[in-house]
Structure formats: structure tokens, C-alpha cells
Design a protein around this motif. Structure first.
Motif, PDB file in Angstrom:
ATOM      1  N   ALA A 102       0.868  -1.183   0.000  1.00 56.70           N
ATOM      2  CA  ALA A 102       0.000   0.000   0.000  1.00 56.70           C
ATOM      3  C   ALA A 102       0.898   1.224   0.000  1.00 56.70           C
ATOM      4  CB  ALA A 102      -0.918   0.018   1.215  1.00 56.70           C
ATOM      5  N   PRO A 103       0.551   2.264  -0.724  1.00 56.91           N
ATOM      6  CA  PRO A 103       1.341   3.500  -0.691  1.00 56.91           C
ATOM      7  C   PRO A 103       1.416   4.039   0.736  1.00 56.91           C
ATOM      8  CG  PRO A 103      -0.291   3.557  -2.455  1.00 56.91           C
ATOM      9  CD  PRO A 103      -0.611   2.361  -1.623  1.00 56.91           C
ATOM     10  N   PRO A 104       2.477   4.762   1.049  1.00 56.67           N
ATOM     11  CA  PRO A 104       2.642   5.246   2.430  1.00 56.67           C
ATOM     12  C   PRO A 104       1.444   6.020   2.970  1.00 56.67           C
ATOM     13  CG  PRO A 104       4.666   5.556   1.188  1.00 56.67           C
ATOM     14  CD  PRO A 104       3.646   5.070   0.210  1.00 56.67           C
ATOM     15  N   PHE A 105       0.828   6.888   2.141  1.00 58.19           N
ATOM     16  CA  PHE A 105      -0.271   7.689   2.677  1.00 58.19           C
ATOM     17  C   PHE A 105      -1.487   6.819   2.978  1.00 58.19           C
ATOM     18  CE2 PHE A 105      -1.553   7.509  -1.739  1.00 58.19           C
ATOM     19  CZ  PHE A 105      -2.929   7.611  -1.721  1.00 58.19           C
ATOM     20  N   LEU A 106      -1.679   5.716   2.200  1.00 55.95           N
ATOM     21  CA  LEU A 106      -2.784   4.804   2.488  1.00 55.95           C
ATOM     22  C   LEU A 106      -2.482   3.942   3.709  1.00 55.95           C
ATOM     23  CD1 LEU A 106      -4.044   3.649  -1.036  1.00 55.95           C
ATOM     24  CD2 LEU A 106      -5.131   5.215   0.584  1.00 55.95           C
ATOM     25  N   ARG A 107      -1.205   3.666   3.961  1.00 57.82           N
ATOM     26  CA  ARG A 107      -0.877   2.939   5.190  1.00 57.82           C
ATOM     27  C   ARG A 107      -1.254   3.768   6.414  1.00 57.82           C
ATOM     28  NH1 ARG A 107       5.281   1.390   3.935  1.00 57.82           N
ATOM     29  NH2 ARG A 107       4.976   0.940   1.719  1.00 57.82           N
ATOM     30  N   ARG A 108      -1.044   5.079   6.301  1.00 59.18           N
ATOM     31  CA  ARG A 108      -1.438   5.954   7.407  1.00 59.18           C
ATOM     32  C   ARG A 108      -2.959   5.979   7.564  1.00 59.18           C
ATOM     33  NH1 ARG A 108       2.895   8.960   5.137  1.00 59.18           N
ATOM     34  NH2 ARG A 108       1.464  10.264   3.919  1.00 59.18           N
ATOM     35  N   VAL A 109      -3.667   5.941   6.433  1.00 60.65           N
ATOM     36  CA  VAL A 109      -5.132   5.884   6.494  1.00 60.65           C
ATOM     37  C   VAL A 109      -5.577   4.597   7.180  1.00 60.65           C
ATOM     38  CG1 VAL A 109      -7.239   5.672   5.112  1.00 60.65           C
ATOM     39  CG2 VAL A 109      -5.481   7.340   4.472  1.00 60.65           C
ATOM     40  N   HIS A 110      -4.930   3.484   6.832  1.00 57.28           N
ATOM     41  CA  HIS A 110      -5.307   2.203   7.437  1.00 57.28           C
ATOM     42  C   HIS A 110      -4.975   2.191   8.921  1.00 57.28           C
ATOM     43  CE1 HIS A 110      -4.665  -2.071   8.547  1.00 57.28           C
ATOM     44  NE2 HIS A 110      -5.805  -2.210   7.894  1.00 57.28           N
ATOM     45  N   THR A 111      -3.832   2.767   9.272  1.00 60.69           N
ATOM     46  CA  THR A 111      -3.461   2.816  10.689  1.00 60.69           C
ATOM     47  C   THR A 111      -4.499   3.567  11.515  1.00 60.69           C
ATOM     48  OG1 THR A 111      -1.109   2.755  10.116  1.00 60.69           O
ATOM     49  CG2 THR A 111      -1.674   3.552  12.319  1.00 60.69           C
ATOM     50  N   ARG A 112      -5.067   4.599  10.901  1.00 64.34           N
ATOM     51  CA  ARG A 112      -6.028   5.426  11.637  1.00 64.34           C
ATOM     52  C   ARG A 112      -7.437   4.855  11.613  1.00 64.34           C
ATOM     53  NH1 ARG A 112      -7.065  11.957  10.819  1.00 64.34           N
ATOM     54  NH2 ARG A 112      -8.665  12.140  12.446  1.00 64.34           N
ATOM     55  N   PHE A 113      -7.861   4.336  10.455  1.00 65.74           N
ATOM     56  CA  PHE A 113      -9.266   3.945  10.305  1.00 65.74           C
ATOM     57  C   PHE A 113      -9.488   2.436  10.202  1.00 65.74           C
ATOM     58  CE2 PHE A 113      -8.991   8.226   8.414  1.00 65.74           C
ATOM     59  CZ  PHE A 113      -9.888   8.884   9.246  1.00 65.74           C
ATOM     60  N   GLY A 114      -8.465   1.680   9.845  1.00 66.06           N
ATOM     61  CA  GLY A 114      -8.646   0.246   9.699  1.00 66.06           C
ATOM     62  C   GLY A 114      -8.798  -0.439  11.038  1.00 66.06           C
ATOM     63  N   LEU A 115      -9.510  -1.569  11.011  1.00 66.48           N
ATOM     64  CA  LEU A 115      -9.654  -2.367  12.227  1.00 66.48           C
ATOM     65  C   LEU A 115      -8.616  -3.474  12.201  1.00 66.48           C
ATOM     66  CD1 LEU A 115     -13.521  -2.737  12.575  1.00 66.48           C
ATOM     67  CD2 LEU A 115     -12.002  -1.250  13.856  1.00 66.48           C
ATOM     68  N   SER A 116      -7.865  -3.588  13.258  1.00 62.44           N
ATOM     69  CA  SER A 116      -6.861  -4.646  13.331  1.00 62.44           C
ATOM     70  C   SER A 116      -6.911  -5.279  14.707  1.00 62.44           C
ATOM     71  CB  SER A 116      -5.460  -4.098  13.057  1.00 62.44           C
ATOM     72  OG  SER A 116      -5.140  -3.104  14.006  1.00 62.44           O
ATOM     73  N   GLU A 117      -6.730  -6.567  14.709  1.00 66.11           N
ATOM     74  CA  GLU A 117      -6.788  -7.268  15.980  1.00 66.11           C
ATOM     75  C   GLU A 117      -5.407  -7.297  16.617  1.00 66.11           C
ATOM     76  OE1 GLU A 117      -6.462 -11.735  14.146  1.00 66.11           O
ATOM     77  OE2 GLU A 117      -8.286 -10.586  13.947  1.00 66.11           O
ATOM     78  N   SER A 118      -5.362  -7.269  17.885  1.00 67.14           N
ATOM     79  CA  SER A 118      -4.082  -7.332  18.590  1.00 67.14           C
ATOM     80  C   SER A 118      -3.551  -8.745  18.560  1.00 67.14           C
ATOM     81  CB  SER A 118      -4.271  -6.874  20.038  1.00 67.14           C
ATOM     82  OG  SER A 118      -5.239  -7.681  20.676  1.00 67.14           O
TER      83      SER A 118
END
Length: 741
Positions: free
Chosen positions: A707-723
């Protein structure tokens, strides 16, 4: 969010279950009234020319003919004295019916067009009053009152659109009962085989029943305020049972796996909700997004499936996320109670399927060699799409034994043109006889037209005839109606071409004719659906891409999923075209080959696409989980499929059973829907998930998670990820693997 859901289930488990029981009871009470609010039909665009023509006919001419009574004498001719007396009495009785308008009979008009070639049969035409349910009830009452022997001199059979709709509704209810009688017991047996435990096997059925009850309640509410098709019930039962089982299966498998590792019940609930619960949420979102595309179509037949499908998905997901963890918290290790003789004790590895792991490993070693034959088979299966044609439901979707279908066959074979299938032209302005005659004369000269009937007379081959008694109902001071009767088979390519030719004829000055009738409705439906289809496909593609990006953090994974899903969908639709349009297996399945039903084809596309994404999320979630824990791409795919292969296979078989059960239907388009959806599920679960996904992941390598860097930041902020699991350190990120490779 998922942590809070887990804590609610653990601390307030009994309260959650009490609320669920009360909610199901209320939904059951509401849902019981759903069948009284649902309608037949709904295949037409309300804004189309044919629909507007129908509105004018209803408003100013008492409605178009939608009921045809075929009257036959056991011996002799229907114009013999005894038969004629009974026929006149029948026409008189029908004119007294408060639910009928525009009753026209052979005995009133002496029109040769209402008499069969051998003189033994005649026709009575009528319009059944009312809209929606009222019209269906009125039609049924009239048909039941007059069907069969009449005064010992005649026999009466019912046909026409009203009779076809009535028989389709009755047949749909019978098909639904038979399908559920097959699907529910067989599903329970399969669940027992999968889980080897009676308690674990019953839990998915509970989720499925909640989804069905809740959606019936939703349909009752919507049916009370807008038009909803009765066929939405069929989707509700098939999809509700199937998705409820799918989601519960995933949750139960993960919960039992956690218990087998020695985790406490509370920790097992937490881990299950944070992993499998997250997968269920994203899976439901992708399926709902695909079904939401049905809402862009103006036909309420299609919109109804959108209402039902979204309702089923949302209710199944919510009950899985809230009710299932509460059940886990209450049952604990008793979830494994009632073990069957063949049942094995749950293992810490979740019952990893060695076959799927080995298959994935083989594909990863030789991706091109294993994937190319599968691609070739799928493309071959899709090849019949090159000759696909489309139609709308008519009497041919009913079995040969259906009375309305038999009447339609007689009208085509023994009468001079089918008045029931004529084009209805309405001019909603005052019009003199001279311009009307000129217009009708030109229409009657068109190729394939037998006659044009107007209030001023009948016209044949560009010549006027004489005005008969039946023509008076075609004219009003402020409007005129023309009936264009052709020799062309209804809904044939030639009949559809005639609609365009008629619409191209220059109308009388100052008028704006509207063309209706079954062929015009088909042309308008195809135009309407075709116009909205690009928007629907774009919505499905964009929402799926966004959701999968939020789920995976990759822009490559959504693209890979879309391409592979389109392959499996193309193969499924191609096989259905080969069977139902080209007529292969028609003798086995007992249907009449005809063009693909346009609305049902669109529905099957959305359903199959959504369910394909369901399994996409199931598989990808475990692969991503392992990848995020530090496994390389090949190991994550191999072990991920090893973990999920058994679950996906079981879920696909269980869901396919719910749809394949509709293969026993007598309505051919419901057969196509059931068999097509079931086939799509199996193709996706076996060919796509088992072979094409690991092959694609191997060929893409580390770039699969790009993923492009700016989309990685979008995913970090809005994506759901499990611990990561408790005690498991975060090991290697995607970026590190990309750098390493």
C-alpha cells in the motif's frame, strides 16, 4: 470495539440472552404478518413508457386485460345454441362481478379473433381491479368462482397476467416449504458431522433462526409502507440459514480452539470475539455492500432482495457478535457436550486440515502449473455468456401442468393472434377519428402486425375494416387506445424489435403515444436494468475495495479478490446460461428453456459476489493474522489455508445446501437462482480459495501486502486490526518483509 463486546458478553451474558429471547419473540410476532403484506410482480420500471401506459389504461379505460378465461365446449361449437346461451350467461355473470372491469366476450362481439380456429373454444377478456395484494386476492376469488364446469355446457380455465401471478405466488409458497423441509434436516446432519457435538451443532441453527425471524419482521414493516416482493421470503430463508451457520461456524471453531489451548472461558471469549468476531463484521459488511447495489434498481422485485439480503446479513452478524459470545460465556466447556461417536476432541491447532495445507504448499511451489488448468476450465464454463439473451418471467416459468400456462399455449396455437400479448398504445389527449385512422393504418402495415383495433374500427395490412361492438371501449373523449395484435411469438427478438418500430412511427400531431404490453415491458425492463447496471457494479467494486483495504491494509489484496471473484462469477453465470437458456438438463430438471431472466441474473450476480467475498474474508483474515505475527508470505498462506480450509469447506457445503434445496422448485427462475448460487459457492470455495488464491499470492509475493505510504497511514487510523494473542509479541511488519525481500 470488539473488546467491549466481549466484556459485555462475559459480564452480562444472561442479560444479553434474555434480551435476545424477548427480541426474537417480538420479531416472530411481527414477522408472522409478513406474508400478508408482500406482493407478486415488480419486474417493471415505474418510470418507463410501458408502466406509464398502464397507468393511463387503469385511469381512463378501466385497466388493460389481465385475465383471460378460455371457455371450451365438450362437443360441437361454442356458437351452437346451448353453448351460446351458457356463454352469454357466463359473460353476464362476469360483468356483475364488482372486482372486474372491461369484460369482453366472443358472445357479445361475435369477433372471430375471440374464437378458436376449430370453433370449440372462445375467450372472455377482463381486467381485475385493485393493486398489489388486493388485485391478487380479487383474481384468486374470480378464478376460483368460475374455474371448471359452467352450467354443464362449458368448461372454464383461467390465464393472463393475473392468473399467472396468482399461480406463481402459490407455487412459490409450495417451493419454499419443500426447500426448507430438505435444507433444515440435512443442515443439522451436516453440522453434527462437522462438529461431532450436539450442542455445538445446534448453536448455528439458533443464529440462523434469529436472522430469519428478524428479517421477516423487517419485511413486514417495509411491506406495510412500500412494495416488497413475495420472493424476498425465499432469499431470507436460504441466506438467513446459510449465513447464520457460516458466521456461527467460524466463531464456534475459534472458541473451541482457544479452549483446547488451555485458555479460560473468559479469555477464550475475548480472543474469539477479537479475531473471529472481527472477521464476521468485515464479512458481513462486504456481503451487505454487494446486496446494497440492488437498491439502485427501480424494479421493486430487485429492491426487495436488497431489503431482505441486507436485513439478513446485519441481523445474522449482530446476533453472532452479541448472542454467540454470551452463549459461550454461559456454556463454557459444555459447548462440546453431546459428543457424537465420530466426534474428536478439539485440538489447539483448531483442527488444521492437512489436505488444504498440502494443497496450498503444492500450489505455492508451482503456481502457474496448478492455476492455468483451473483458469482454463473457468473460462470454458463462462463461454456460453457470449450468446446470452435476456427475458422477464411469464407463464413459461411455471410447470407444464399449470393452468395459466396451458391457456397461453392454446391462445398462441389456436387463435388468430394473441390479444393478451398485444401492444397497447394509449394517447392521453383528445384525438379525432381522421388522424386516429391514419395512425392506425400506418401501424397495421408494419411487418408482423395482424391487425390494429381502435374505437373507429379494425385495420389490417394498411386497410380499414368495420367498427365492431367491441371497439367502443377503446375510445374516450379525452383519450384513445389502440391494440396492435401481431403474429410474432411474445418476447421473441422479432416482437421486441416491433416495439421499437411502433414507437418510431410518427404519431398524430400534438400527441405523445405511450406503448405498453408484455413486449414493451420486456424492452423497458432490459433498458432500465442495463442503464443502472454500471452504477450497481461500480458501487459493488468500490465498496468492496474500500472494505478489503480497511481489513487488510493492502491495495493489492482487494484487486486480487475482485479479479478472482469475477472469474468464478463468470463461470457460474455461463453454466446457468448453458443449462437454462440453451436447455441442457431441461428434461432432468423439468423446465422450459428460455432467455435468462434479467432480474434474477442481476440478483444472482450480487448474491454470488457477496458470498464470494464472505469466504475471501474468512481465508484472508487468518493469512493476515499469521503474516502480522511474522510469518513470511508463503508460510502465512500455507498455514492460513491449513487453518481455514476445513471451516471454509464446511461453511460452503452448509450454505450451498440451503441454496441447492431450491433446485427442487417448480418455478424455473427459482431453480436457476438456487442452483446458480449454490454452484457459485462451491466454485469459489474449492477452485478459487483452494488453488487460485495461493497461486496469486505466490506470484505476487511480498507485493501482495503493498500500500502506498499515505494509504498505510489511512489504514493505521481507520482500519480495524486485531491485537496479537496474549503473550505473543508483534514480530515482523509488512514493511520489514518488503525491505527484507
Amino acid at each position: 470495539m470488539f473488546e467491549r463486546i466481549a466484556e459485555l458478553a462475559i459480564r452480562r451474558s444472561r442479560l444479553v440472552l434474555i434480551v435476545a429471547v424477548v427480541a426474537v419473540a417480538l420479531m416472530g410476532v411481527l414477522g408472522a404478518g409478513a406474508f400478508g403484506t408482500l406482493l407478486g410482480g415488480g419486474y417493471d420500471d415505474p418510470a418507463s413508457g410501458s408502466s406509464r401506459a398502464k397507468e393511463v389504461l387503469d385511469k381512463k379505460f378501466g385497466g388493460e386485460t389481465n385475465l383471460v378465461l378460455l371457455v371450451r365446449t365438450p362437443e360441437g361449437r361454442v356458437d351452437a345454441p346451448a353453448a351460446e346461451a351458457s356463454g352469454r350467461a357466463l359473460a353476464a355473470d362476469l360483468k356483475k362481478e364488482r372486482n372486474l372491469d372491461n369484460v369482453i366476450s366472443y358472445w357479445d362481439t361475435s369477433s372471430p379473433d375471440l374464437l378458436s380456429e376449430d370453433g370449440r373454444e372462445a375467450v372472455v377478456l377482463a381486467h381485475v381491479k385493485g393493486d398489489g395484494i388486493e388485485r391478487d386476492e380479487n383474481a384468486k376469488a374470480v378464478i376460483d368462482a368460475y374455474r371448471g364446469p359452467y352450467k354443464d355446457a362449458l368448461t372454464v380455465r383461467a390465464g393472463g397476467a393475473a392468473a399467472v401471478t396468482s399461480e406463481m405466488g402459490t407455487q412459490s409458497a409450495e417451493d419454499l416449504l419443500l426447500a426448507e423441509a430438505i435444507a433444515v434436516p440435512l443442515t443439522l446432519v451436516l453440522l453434527l458431522l462437522v462438529f461431532g457435538s450436539a450442542v455445538a451443532a445446534l448453536l448455528p441453527l439458533a443464529i440462523g433462526l434469529i436472522a430469519i425471524a428478524g428479517t421477516f419482521a423487517e419485511l413486514f414493516v417495509l411491506g406495510s409502507v412500500t412494495d416488497v416482493s413475495v420472493f424476498a421470503v425465499n432469499l431470507t430463508t436460504a441466506l438467513g440459514l446459510g449465513l447464520g451457520i457460516d458466521y456461527a461456524l467460524l466463531m464456534i471453531s475459534r472458541f473451541r480452539e482457544q479452549l483446547a489451548t488451555g485458555a479460560s472461558v473468559d479469555d477464550a471469549v475475548r480472543r474469539t470475539v477479537s479475531t473471529a468476531g472481527r472477521t464476521v463484521a468485515f464479512s458481513a459488511a462486504t456481503v451487505a455492500a454487494a446486496l446494497a447495489a440492488l437498491l439502485v434498481f427501480p424494479q421493486y422485485f430487485l429492491r426487495s432482495f436488497g431489503y431482505a439480503g441486507i436485513g439478513v446479513v446485519v441481523i445474522a452478524a449482530l446476533s453472532t457478535l452479541f448472542v454467540m459470545p454470551a452463549l459461550f460465556a454461559v456454556l463454557g466447556h459444555r459447548v462440546n457436550s453431546g459428543r457424537m461417536p465420530w466426534g474428536n476432541k478439539p485440538r489447539p491447532d483448531g483442527g488444521r486440515a492437512p489436505l488444504w495445507g498440502r494443497l496450498a504448499g503444492t500450489v505455492m511451489r508451482r503456481p502457474a502449473l496448478t492455476a492455468l488448468p483451473v483458469l482454463a476450465v473457468l473460462l470454458l464454463a463462462a463461454s456460453p455468456l457470449l450468446g446470452i439473451t435476456f427475458g422477464t418471467p411469464d407463464e413459461r416459468v411455471l410447470p407444464d401442468s399449470a393452468e395459466s400456462r396451458q391457456v397461453s399455449s392454446v391462445l398462441r396455437e389456436k387463435f388468430n393472434g394473441n390479444d393478451d400479448a398485444a401492444l397497447r398504445i394509449v394517447i392521453d389527449e383528445p384525438l379525432g377519428q381522421a388522424p386516429l385512422a391514419s395512425y392506425a393504418t400506418e401501424l397495421s402495415s408494419l411487418q408482423g402486425v395482424i391487425r390494429v383495433e381502435t374505437s373507429g374500427g379494425a385495420y389490417t395490412e394498411g386497410r380499414s375494416g368495420t367498427a365492431g361492438p367491441a371497439a367502443s371501449h377503446l375510445g374516450r373523449p379525452d383519450a384513445q387506445q389502440l391494440s396492435v395484435v401481431s403474429s410474432l411469438a411474445p418476447k421473441s427478438a422479432e416482437a421486441q424489435s416491433l416495439v421499437g418500430t411502433v414507437r418510431a412511427v410518427a404519431p398524430p400531431a400534438g400527441t405523445h403515444p405511450l406503448v405498453g404490453g408484455v413486449d414493451a415491458e420486456l424492452v423497458d425492463s432490459k433498458t432500465s436494468i442495463g442503464g443502472q447496471l454500471p452504477l450497481a457494479v461500480a458501487l459493488v467494486a468500490v465498496t468492496t475495495f474500500v472494505l478489503l483495504f480497511l481489513f487488510t491494509g493492502s491495495v493489492v489484496q482487494p484487486l486480487r479478490a475482485l479479479v478472482l471473484n469475477m472469474l468464478s462469477l463468470g463461470a457460474t453465470l455461463g453454466v446457468m446460461t448453458w443449462i437454462f437458456q440453451d436447455g441442457h438438463l431441461s428434461s432432468v430438471l423439468g423446465f422450459t428453456a428460455q432467455p435468462m431472466e434479467v432480474s434474477m441474473t442481476v440478483l444472482m450476480f450480487c448474491i454470488a459476489f457477496g458470498l464470494s467475498m464472505d469466504y475471501e474474508v474468512f481465508v484472508t483474515s487468518r493469512i493476515k493474522e499469521l503474516h502480522d505475527q511474522g510469518e513470511d508470505n508463503r508460510s502465512a498462506v500455507t498455514h492460513g489455508l491449513g487453518h481455514t480450509g476445513r471451516i471454509v469447506t464446511a461453511a460452503a457445503c452448509l450454505l450451498a445446501v440451503s441454496f441447492f434445496a431450491f433446485g427442487t422448485a417448480k418455478l424455473s427462475f427459482m431453480q436457476m437462482f438456487g442452483l446458480g448460487s449454490g454452484l457459485a459457492i462451491l466454485i469459489d470455495a474449492v477452485a478459487v480459495r483452494g488453488i487460485l488464491v495461493p497461486a496469486a499470492m505466490r506470484l505476487l509475493g511480498p507485493a501482495a501486502w503493498y500500500a502506498p505510504p499515505f494509504l498505510r497511514r489511512v489504514h493505521t487510523r481507520f482500519g480495524l486490526s486485531e491485537s496479537a494473542p496474549a503473550g505473543t509479541p508483534e514480530r515482523t511488519t509488512t514493511d520489514r518483509e518488503l525491505a527484507k525481500n
